[in-house]
Design a protein around this motif. Sequence first.
Motif, short mmCIF file in Angstrom:
data_model
loop_
_atom_site.label_atom_id
_atom_site.label_comp_id
_atom_site.label_asym_id
_atom_site.label_seq_id
_atom_site.Cartn_x
_atom_site.Cartn_y
_atom_site.Cartn_z
N TYR A 248 0.83 -1.20 0.00
CA TYR A 248 0.00 0.00 0.00
C TYR A 248 0.87 1.26 0.00
O TYR A 248 0.66 2.18 -0.80
N VAL A 249 1.87 1.28 0.89
CA VAL A 249 2.74 2.45 0.97
C VAL A 249 3.49 2.65 -0.34
O VAL A 249 3.62 3.76 -0.86
N LEU A 250 3.97 1.55 -0.91
CA LEU A 250 4.69 1.62 -2.19
C LEU A 250 3.78 2.23 -3.26
O LEU A 250 4.19 3.14 -3.99
N LEU A 251 2.55 1.75 -3.32
CA LEU A 251 1.64 2.24 -4.36
C LEU A 251 1.32 3.73 -4.17
O LEU A 251 1.40 4.50 -5.13
N ILE A 252 1.00 4.14 -2.93
CA ILE A 252 0.60 5.55 -2.79
C ILE A 252 1.77 6.50 -2.93
O ILE A 252 1.67 7.51 -3.60
N GLU A 253 2.91 6.18 -2.32
CA GLU A 253 4.01 7.16 -2.35
C GLU A 253 4.69 7.22 -3.72
O GLU A 253 5.18 8.26 -4.13
N VAL A 254 4.74 6.08 -4.41
CA VAL A 254 5.45 6.08 -5.69
C VAL A 254 4.51 6.36 -6.86
O VAL A 254 4.85 7.10 -7.77
N PHE A 255 3.31 5.77 -6.84
CA PHE A 255 2.47 5.88 -8.04
C PHE A 255 1.31 6.87 -7.90
O PHE A 255 0.91 7.47 -8.89
N VAL A 256 0.78 7.04 -6.70
CA VAL A 256 -0.35 7.96 -6.56
C VAL A 256 0.15 9.37 -6.27
O VAL A 256 -0.10 10.30 -7.03
N LEU A 257 0.92 9.52 -5.17
CA LEU A 257 1.40 10.85 -4.80
C LEU A 257 2.68 11.21 -5.55
O LEU A 257 3.05 12.38 -5.64
N LYS A 258 3.37 10.21 -6.05
CA LYS A 258 4.61 10.39 -6.83
C LYS A 258 5.66 11.21 -6.08
O LYS A 258 6.35 12.03 -6.68
N GLU A 259 5.74 11.03 -4.76
CA GLU A 259 6.74 11.78 -3.99
C GLU A 259 8.09 11.09 -3.98
O GLU A 259 9.11 11.69 -3.68
N ILE A 260 8.08 9.80 -4.28
CA ILE A 260 9.34 9.07 -4.40
C ILE A 260 9.44 8.59 -5.83
O ILE A 260 8.57 7.88 -6.32
N THR A 261 10.49 9.05 -6.52
CA THR A 261 10.63 8.66 -7.91
C THR A 261 11.14 7.23 -7.99
O THR A 261 11.78 6.74 -7.07
N LEU A 262 10.83 6.59 -9.10
CA LEU A 262 11.30 5.22 -9.29
C LEU A 262 12.82 5.15 -9.20
O LEU A 262 13.39 4.16 -8.77
N LYS A 263 13.47 6.26 -9.58
CA LYS A 263 14.93 6.28 -9.56
C LYS A 263 15.48 6.19 -8.14
O LYS A 263 16.54 5.61 -7.91
#
Lengths: 424, 159
Positions: A248-263
Motif C-alpha cells: 500500500y505504501v509503495l503504491l501511494i508514495e510512488v504511483f499515486v502521490l509520486k513523492e518518491i521517484t522510481l529512480k
Amino acid sequence: MITTLILILMALLGVPLFVVIVSAAIVGFYQAEIDLVAVIIEFYRLAEMPILLAIPLFSFAGYLLSESQAPKRLVAFTEAFLGWAPGGLAMVSILACALLTALTGASGVTIVALGALLYPAMAQAGYKENFNLGLITSAGSLGLLFAPALPLILYAIIAQQLNVGGKPFTLDDMFLAGILPGLLMIVMLVIWSYWKNRHQARTSFSWDKAREAMWQAKWELPLPFIILGGIYSGYFAISEAAAVTALYVLLIEVFVLKEITLKRLPDITRDSMILVGGILIILGVSLASTNVLIDGGIPNKIFAVISAHVTDKLTFLTLLLLFLLLLGAILDIFSALVLMVPLLLPIAIGYGIDPVHFGIIFLATMQLGYFTPPVGMNLFIASYRFNKPVMQLYQATLPFFFILLLSVLIITYWPALSLGLSGR
Amino acid sequence: MSENRLVRVLQRFEDGLLVSILLSMLSLAFAQIVMRNLFNSGMVWSEPLIKILVLWTALLGAMVATRNHNHINIDVLSRFLPPRLHTAQQRLIHAISGIVCMLLAWESLRFVVLEWEEENIAFASVPAWIPELILPIGFFSMAMRYLLHSLHPHKRPVT
C-alpha cells in the motif's frame, strides 16, 4: 571466565556485535567438542521462521514513508487538531514521533525524518531551546511499544524460540500488552509539556484547517486502520499485515502521490535492507549462542546464585531495572534483545513474572537507553542533526529522562497495566 | 576494466539483487493472501521460497552493511581515541571480524556440502544446497571486505 572477559573487551573495542556473539558460540561449541558446523546449522534456522518476513517488509514501508512527504503531513494533521492548546505543538511532536516510530520500527529514523520539521516549528512558536531539544530527542524512541514496532516482534520471536516455560503467549498478546504502557508514557510527557508551557498563549481551533489537513493526509489516514485493524482483529497474520502495508505504501508514495521517484526507490530499499541485514544477522548468530547458553545450563546457574540472595519478586524487579538501565546505556535495543532475553527471561519466569510483562519492562527500559548518556544513539543523532554539542543534549533530555523513568517504574510494579488488555 | 569499476559493478549487482529480493517477497506474500482469500488455495512452493528469500535478505543486507560500516556495534571508544590509536583500533577490529567471518565461510561451505550429500530439497525440485550457497558466499564476501578494511583503515568520519 577469561573468554568472557575477552569477548566483552572485543565488544567494547567496537567489534561488530554479530562477530562477538558468534565468537561466543564458536568458543562454546568448541569447548563442548561439538562440530563447528553446528553454528551454521543454528544460523540456518533463520530460514525456518516465516514470521521474520515481517521485519524486512515493515522496515521497507517505514523507510518509504519517512522519505516521502508523509512526516510533513503527519505534523500538519496533528497540529490542526492539537496545535490550539498551550503546549500544543509539543503534544504534536510527541504523538507524531510515537506514530512514526511504531511504523518505522525504532531505528533512529524518527528524529531524522521529524526533527527537521518539528525543531524549527517549535523554536518559532517560542519554546525554549533545551525543552525543544530534549522533547524531540526523547520522543524519538517513543512508540516502540506499539504494533508493529520491530522490537516487539523480535521479543516475541526470541521468547518463543527459547521455549523456557512460563505461560505461553503469542505476538498478538505482546501487541495488546504494549498499548497501555505506551499510552502511559505519552500521557505523562503530554502533561509535562502542558505544565511547562501552561502560560503560553493559545490559538483558536479552526475547522477549515483541520479539514484541509485531513484532506491532505487522505492517503495515509487508512494506514493505521489497515495495520492495527488487521493485526488486532486477527484478520491478518503479522507477515500478511506487513505485506499489505508495504504494498500500500509503495503504491501511494510512488504511483499515486509520486513523492518518491522510481529512480530513488533502489537506494531507499537498500538503506532499509542494511538495517534489516544488521538485525537478522545478529538474530541468526544469537540462535547459536543461545543454544550454547542453554546447553550449559547458564540461566539456571545464574538463577541459583541470584535466588540464594534475592528471595522476593519485588527486589528482583528492582535489580532487573537497574541492570537494564545500565545495559541500555551501552547496547542498542536489538542487540540487547538477542543477548539478554535468553539469559534473563528464564530467571524472570523463575520469579513468577509473566513473560509478556517481562517483555514490556525490557522494551520500556531499553527505550530510555536510546537517550541515556553517554552513548544513547538518539543523543548522537540529535546532536548531529541539530548541530548542538552532545553535552547540551545530555542536559536537555534530563527532565524527560526522569519522567519516562517514572513511567517505567509504574509499568514494572503494576503488571496489570501490561496484562489487563490481553486478560492474562 | 579498472579495479574501481569492477568494485562499482559488484556493488550495483548487490544492490540490485537486494531490491529484487525485497520486491519478490512482497509480491509472493501478497499473492498468497489473494489466493487464500479469493480462491481458497495457495502455492505450495511459495512459503519455502519466501523463507529462503528472508535468509538471502539477511546475508545480502549484512554484506552491504559491512561495505558501508553499518553493522551494529558499541561505538564508545572510537569517539574518544586520538587519530593514531583510532587507526590501530580500526585495523584490529576489522582483522578480528575478517578472521571470524572467514571461519564462518568455511563452516558454511561444509554445511552446503553436507546438504548436497543428503540431497535435501528446498522447494519444487530445487535442491536445498543451491539457495544455501548464499551462506558461504555472504560470509566470504564479508571476510574479504573486513580484511581489506583492516589493511586500509578508513579515516574517522567528520561529525
